[in-house]
Design an enzyme around this catalytic site. Sequence first.
Site, PDB file in Angstrom:
ATOM      1  N   PHE A 129       0.990  -0.912   0.022  1.00 41.97           N
ATOM      2  CA  PHE A 129       0.085  -0.123   0.227  1.00 41.97           C
ATOM      3  C   PHE A 129       0.664   1.675  -0.049  1.00 41.97           C
ATOM      4  CE2 PHE A 129      -2.701   2.707   2.645  1.00 41.97           C
ATOM      5  CZ  PHE A 129      -3.818   2.905   1.169  1.00 41.97           C
ATOM      6  N   ASP A 200       1.189  -5.543   8.211  1.00 46.38           N
ATOM      7  CA  ASP A 200       0.165  -4.881   7.860  1.00 46.38           C
ATOM      8  C   ASP A 200      -0.462  -5.439   7.781  1.00 46.38           C
ATOM      9  OD1 ASP A 200      -2.253  -3.044   7.622  1.00 46.38           O
ATOM     10  OD2 ASP A 200      -0.880  -1.468   6.708  1.00 46.38           O
ATOM     11  N   TYR A 225     -11.547   0.966   9.959  1.00 44.58           N
ATOM     12  CA  TYR A 225     -12.307   1.346   9.498  1.00 44.58           C
ATOM     13  C   TYR A 225     -12.857   0.347   8.490  1.00 44.58           C
ATOM     14  CZ  TYR A 225      -8.872   3.788   7.118  1.00 44.58           C
ATOM     15  OH  TYR A 225      -7.687   4.642   5.968  1.00 44.58           O
ATOM     16  N   LYS A 226     -11.999  -0.927   7.723  1.00 45.62           N
ATOM     17  CA  LYS A 226     -12.411  -1.575   7.018  1.00 45.62           C
ATOM     18  C   LYS A 226     -13.150  -2.461   7.318  1.00 45.62           C
ATOM     19  CE  LYS A 226      -8.279   0.124   3.741  1.00 45.62           C
ATOM     20  NZ  LYS A 226      -6.875   0.089   3.688  1.00 45.62           N
ATOM     21  N   ARG A 374     -12.590  -3.351  -7.531  1.00 39.06           N
ATOM     22  CA  ARG A 374     -12.344  -4.077  -6.412  1.00 39.06           C
ATOM     23  C   ARG A 374     -14.067  -4.309  -6.045  1.00 39.06           C
ATOM     24  NH1 ARG A 374      -8.680  -2.080  -2.223  1.00 39.06           N
ATOM     25  NH2 ARG A 374     -10.011  -0.178  -2.091  1.00 39.06           N
TER      26      ARG A 374
HETATM   27  C1  LIG Z   1      -6.557   1.155   4.165  1.00 42.26           C
HETATM   28  C2  LIG Z   1      -4.771   0.963   4.415  1.00 42.26           C
HETATM   29  C3  LIG Z   1      -4.501   1.323   5.067  1.00 42.26           C
HETATM   30  C4  LIG Z   1      -4.580   2.873   5.817  1.00 42.26           C
HETATM   31  O1  LIG Z   1      -3.611   4.374   6.575  1.00 42.26           O
HETATM   32  P1  LIG Z   1      -3.986   5.586   7.244  1.00 42.26           P
HETATM   33  O2  LIG Z   1      -3.507   5.799   8.264  1.00 42.26           O
HETATM   34  O3  LIG Z   1      -5.253   4.952   8.104  1.00 42.26           O
HETATM   35  O4  LIG Z   1      -4.867   6.152   6.508  1.00 42.26           O
HETATM   36  C5  LIG Z   1      -2.581   1.241   5.731  1.00 42.26           C
HETATM   37  N1  LIG Z   1      -2.044   0.215   4.965  1.00 42.26           N
HETATM   38  C6  LIG Z   1      -3.214  -0.080   4.442  1.00 42.26           C
HETATM   39  C7  LIG Z   1      -2.044  -1.660   3.592  1.00 42.26           C
HETATM   40  C8  LIG Z   1      -4.113  -0.177   4.121  1.00 42.26           C
HETATM   41  O5  LIG Z   1      -5.137  -1.192   3.362  1.00 42.26           O
END
Ligand SMILES: *Cc1c(COP(=O)(O)O)cnc(C)c1O
Length: 415
Positions: A129, A200, A225-226, A374
């Site tokens: 990411f 992560d 939040y996912k 997706r």
């Molecule tokens: C959604 C996501 C994030 C989100 O990071 P924020 O700092 O909360 O915006 C980070 N890493 C991954 C792999 C994600 O999918």
Amino acid sequence: MHIDDPIGRDDLVRLDADDPLAGHREHFDLPEGILYFDGNSLGAQPRRAAARIEQVRAQWRDDLINAWNEHRWIHLPVEMGARIAALVGAGAEDVVVTDSTSVNLFKLVAASLRLRPQRRVIVSERDNFPSNLYMMQGLVELLGRHYELRLAAPGEVHEHLDENVAVVCLTHVNFKTGAMHDLVETTRRIHAAGAIAVWDLSHSAGSVPIDLRAADVDLATGCGYKFLNGGPGAPSFVYVHPRLHDVLAQPLTGWLGHASPFDFSVEYRPAPGVARVLCGTPPILSMASFAAALEIFEDVDMNEVRTKSMRMGDLFVQLVERECAGHGFTIVCPRDAARRGSQVCLGHPEGYRIVRALVDRGVIGDFRAPNVLRFGITPLYQRYVDVWDAVQTLRTVMEEETWRNPVFERKDLVT
Ligand SMILES: *Cc1c(COP(=O)(O)O)cnc(C)c1O
């Protein structure tokens, strides 16, 4: 699982009738008339979130500063951490809720470098990411020229492991392709090279059963939040293996990670245990809805979630291949459900416009550049029949070429 072809809508209705998770849909306040396939980006709203937010709002009004003690606000990061621990195979005292995933990743990678002071290399994957990569780039820049970030091609991390590698930082389920790492085997290899394993779990916590203790993971973080449905901007969580509880030194040494913040002493002393990962004041309103969402998971069997997710994903892929044949889609996610997280990813050169046309018809997925459509699978509130209906809508959009409408070309900032 084997479902005999040809599958019809009735077969999916039957699967829903036998679904042990079907009752959980009631816990979510879903708008009428849409099929939500984006719970991997922003989880749906738990019904109980509204009452919980209202409760905290009233506590704030009535009890003002006393609410921190009286309503245990100050304990929420640790108490909510214990709930998440149960979902990721951690001990109740190994997890804390704080800050965003990006910020926590910075803390954990920096802390890992301190645990391996003779080593100067961070390894990650090119398709991680981007925010994670940016945070690591920022860290390397801050530390100076002796440090290096090595980015491996997908699945080739092991080729970059040597005696200079301090930490390997990977995302369990890839955000764009849905491909899932073997947490146990990859962690074993990282340890065999003498490095710290930072994971992560943003796309796996709440969607895939995880056993952090069994996998011997050193450090982990993941999004609130996912799949955990904490609400927009809900804080993330951090896991610290017990062997590191009292040696971990993270660089964002804010007062709430202090052993005794209200002594207001001049010198920083880290709190014992995982609380040393905390930094500043927790966002209590945001944590209210997150806490409500975590209650739902109390009687959820993650193995049932996984079984349904794999089935729904398999069905989605099979149906796209059958119903949308000849329309130029490729299957980007792994076909093998065991190697796929909880999302289906399709490739198409007109992906953006097709996603917009689907959203216009109430099928909400999203687009990831350059060409990936997706579809997140969230078994707590989706039905099998939603997969059928979504694929039929996709077929209609392709057959009628509605995606060609120029209104679907407009690019919003958030895709
Ligand atoms: C959604 C996501 C994030 C989100 O990071 P924020 O700092 O909360 O915006 C980070 N890493 C991954 C792999 C994600 O999918």
